[in-house]
Design a protein around this motif. Structure first.
Motif, mmCIF file in Angstrom:
data_model
loop_
_atom_site.group_PDB
_atom_site.id
_atom_site.type_symbol
_atom_site.label_atom_id
_atom_site.label_comp_id
_atom_site.label_asym_id
_atom_site.label_seq_id
_atom_site.Cartn_x
_atom_site.Cartn_y
_atom_site.Cartn_z
ATOM 1 N N PRO A 55 0.845 -1.202 0.000
ATOM 2 C CA PRO A 55 0.000 0.000 0.000
ATOM 3 C C PRO A 55 0.883 1.256 0.000
ATOM 4 O O PRO A 55 1.914 1.306 0.674
ATOM 5 C CB PRO A 55 -0.789 -0.116 1.308
ATOM 6 N N THR A 56 0.486 2.283 -0.746
ATOM 7 C CA THR A 56 1.327 3.476 -0.891
ATOM 8 C C THR A 56 1.511 4.253 0.403
ATOM 9 O O THR A 56 2.473 5.004 0.537
ATOM 10 C CB THR A 56 0.771 4.426 -1.974
ATOM 11 N N GLN A 57 0.616 4.084 1.370
ATOM 12 C CA GLN A 57 0.751 4.790 2.650
ATOM 13 C C GLN A 57 1.714 4.100 3.610
ATOM 14 O O GLN A 57 2.184 4.707 4.564
ATOM 15 C CB GLN A 57 -0.626 4.939 3.320
ATOM 16 N N GLN A 58 2.011 2.834 3.358
ATOM 17 C CA GLN A 58 2.903 2.076 4.237
ATOM 18 C C GLN A 58 4.347 2.560 4.070
ATOM 19 O O GLN A 58 4.747 2.997 2.993
ATOM 20 C CB GLN A 58 2.821 0.591 3.901
ATOM 21 N N GLU A 59 5.132 2.457 5.132
ATOM 22 C CA GLU A 59 6.536 2.859 5.075
ATOM 23 C C GLU A 59 7.431 1.637 5.035
ATOM 24 O O GLU A 59 7.133 0.609 5.634
ATOM 25 C CB GLU A 59 6.904 3.731 6.284
ATOM 26 N N VAL A 60 8.534 1.764 4.290
ATOM 27 C CA VAL A 60 9.549 0.712 4.221
ATOM 28 C C VAL A 60 10.894 1.336 4.562
ATOM 29 O O VAL A 60 11.070 2.558 4.477
ATOM 30 C CB VAL A 60 9.599 0.038 2.831
ATOM 31 N N GLU A 61 11.836 0.491 4.935
ATOM 32 C CA GLU A 61 13.142 0.988 5.343
ATOM 33 C C GLU A 61 14.020 1.237 4.111
ATOM 34 O O GLU A 61 14.174 0.353 3.263
ATOM 35 C CB GLU A 61 13.822 -0.019 6.267
ATOM 36 N N ASP A 62 14.561 2.453 4.011
ATOM 37 C CA ASP A 62 15.466 2.742 2.908
ATOM 38 C C ASP A 62 16.892 2.405 3.334
ATOM 39 O O ASP A 62 17.266 2.556 4.486
ATOM 40 C CB ASP A 62 15.354 4.196 2.431
ATOM 41 N N ALA A 63 17.680 1.908 2.397
ATOM 42 C CA ALA A 63 19.058 1.506 2.680
ATOM 43 C C ALA A 63 19.968 2.715 2.534
ATOM 44 O O ALA A 63 19.871 3.463 1.565
ATOM 45 C CB ALA A 63 19.490 0.401 1.726
ATOM 46 N N GLN A 64 20.839 2.894 3.500
ATOM 47 C CA GLN A 64 21.798 3.995 3.457
ATOM 48 C C GLN A 64 23.053 3.510 2.758
ATOM 49 O O GLN A 64 23.956 2.961 3.376
ATOM 50 C CB GLN A 64 22.103 4.484 4.880
ATOM 51 N N VAL A 65 23.088 3.673 1.437
ATOM 52 C CA VAL A 65 24.265 3.288 0.663
ATOM 53 C C VAL A 65 24.985 4.549 0.221
ATOM 54 O O VAL A 65 24.378 5.606 0.054
ATOM 55 C CB VAL A 65 23.907 2.415 -0.565
ATOM 56 N N ASP A 66 26.270 4.420 0.046
ATOM 57 C CA ASP A 66 27.103 5.528 -0.390
ATOM 58 C C ASP A 66 27.720 5.126 -1.715
ATOM 59 O O ASP A 66 28.341 4.060 -1.823
ATOM 60 C CB ASP A 66 28.186 5.795 0.666
ATOM 61 N N ASP A 89 40.817 8.015 -0.081
ATOM 62 C CA ASP A 89 40.713 6.823 0.755
ATOM 63 C C ASP A 89 40.927 5.597 -0.123
ATOM 64 O O ASP A 89 40.564 5.586 -1.310
ATOM 65 C CB ASP A 89 39.333 6.725 1.416
ATOM 66 N N GLN A 90 41.487 4.554 0.474
ATOM 67 C CA GLN A 90 41.739 3.307 -0.246
ATOM 68 C C GLN A 90 40.659 2.289 0.103
ATOM 69 O O GLN A 90 40.268 2.167 1.263
ATOM 70 C CB GLN A 90 43.113 2.745 0.142
ATOM 71 N N TYR A 91 40.176 1.557 -0.896
ATOM 72 C CA TYR A 91 39.169 0.516 -0.688
ATOM 73 C C TYR A 91 39.667 -0.784 -1.297
ATOM 74 O O TYR A 91 40.231 -0.790 -2.385
ATOM 75 C CB TYR A 91 37.835 0.884 -1.348
ATOM 76 N N GLU A 92 39.431 -1.877 -0.579
ATOM 77 C CA GLU A 92 39.728 -3.209 -1.092
ATOM 78 C C GLU A 92 38.406 -3.927 -1.319
ATOM 79 O O GLU A 92 37.521 -3.889 -0.474
ATOM 80 C CB GLU A 92 40.569 -4.002 -0.095
ATOM 81 N N ASP A 117 27.156 -0.254 4.938
ATOM 82 C CA ASP A 117 27.695 -0.598 6.259
ATOM 83 C C ASP A 117 29.222 -0.603 6.277
ATOM 84 O O ASP A 117 29.857 -1.494 6.840
ATOM 85 C CB ASP A 117 27.172 -1.970 6.727
ATOM 86 N N GLY A 118 29.835 0.358 5.581
ATOM 87 C CA GLY A 118 31.282 0.497 5.580
ATOM 88 C C GLY A 118 32.016 -0.505 4.714
ATOM 89 O O GLY A 118 33.244 -0.556 4.716
#
Length: 187
Positions: A55-66, A89-92, A117-118
């Motif tokens: 339903p359009t009024q219901q809320e869902v959790e949005d993901a915090q992605v970068d 910054d270095q990422y592996e 989540d980092g």
């Protein structure tokens, strides 16, 4: 939290503990009752598809992605190594988690990486990429009828079927979703 009526294509939602990218969204208003949203999502981690009707009024959790623009530096036995274009910054990124990306990564090029989540969970490969032909057999003009192709290898090891006139050290544009040759690139 985000209201289902506010979800758009490209929104990241959290479902089953994983981030999903909304690829399709359709609103439906029945004759009676509340409006609903039909949502089709693709997992950023493993590519699985999930469909929901909410339903359009219901809320869902949005993901915090970068999403960060990063330069691909090199790969070793276990990881791809990236450097953030702004913060340095270095990422592996584990090769085992993204084995299908290896043939598309070129040292020095920038790619969008998704962090949740980092931890880097995805490397976004552009739809079209320019490659240099590293190995190609030579064919004589008139060998076959029109539309003939031959396999070549790019500098990253990707095998692509190209027209017979393509030679070693030439640059070609390739569709990364289908591995199809698109055109020769004059540099």
């Amino acid at each position: 939290m985000i209201r289902c009526g506010d979800i758009t294509k490209g929104t990241c939602l959290l479902q089953k503990g994983q981030p999903y990218l909304v690829v399709e969204r359709e609103f439906h208003t029945p004759g009676k009752g509340t409006a609903i949203a039909r949502i089709k999502m693709k997992s950023i981690k493993d590519g699985s598809v999930l469909s929901l009707t909410i339903p359009t009024q219901q809320e869902v959790e949005d993901a915090q992605v970068d999403i960060r623009a990063c330069q691909y530096q090199y790969s070793d036995q276990d990881n791809y190594h990236f450097m953030d274009n702004e913060s340095f910054d270095q990422y592996e990124v584990g090769i085992n988690e993204n084995p299908d990306k290896k043939l598309y990564l070129q040292e020095g090029n920038s790619y969008q990486i998704t962090i949740f989540d980092g931890k880097v969970i995805d490397i976004q490969i552009p739809y079209k990429v320019v490659f240099t032909v590293a190995e190609s057999e030579n064919y004589i003009k008139g060998d076959t009828a029109t539309g003939a192709t031959k396999p070549i290898k790019t500098e990253t090891g990707l095998t692509v079927r190209v027209p017979l006139f393509i030679k070693q050290d030439e640059r070609i544009l390739v569709n990364t979703e289908t591995n199809e040759y698109l055109e020769r690139v004059n540099s």
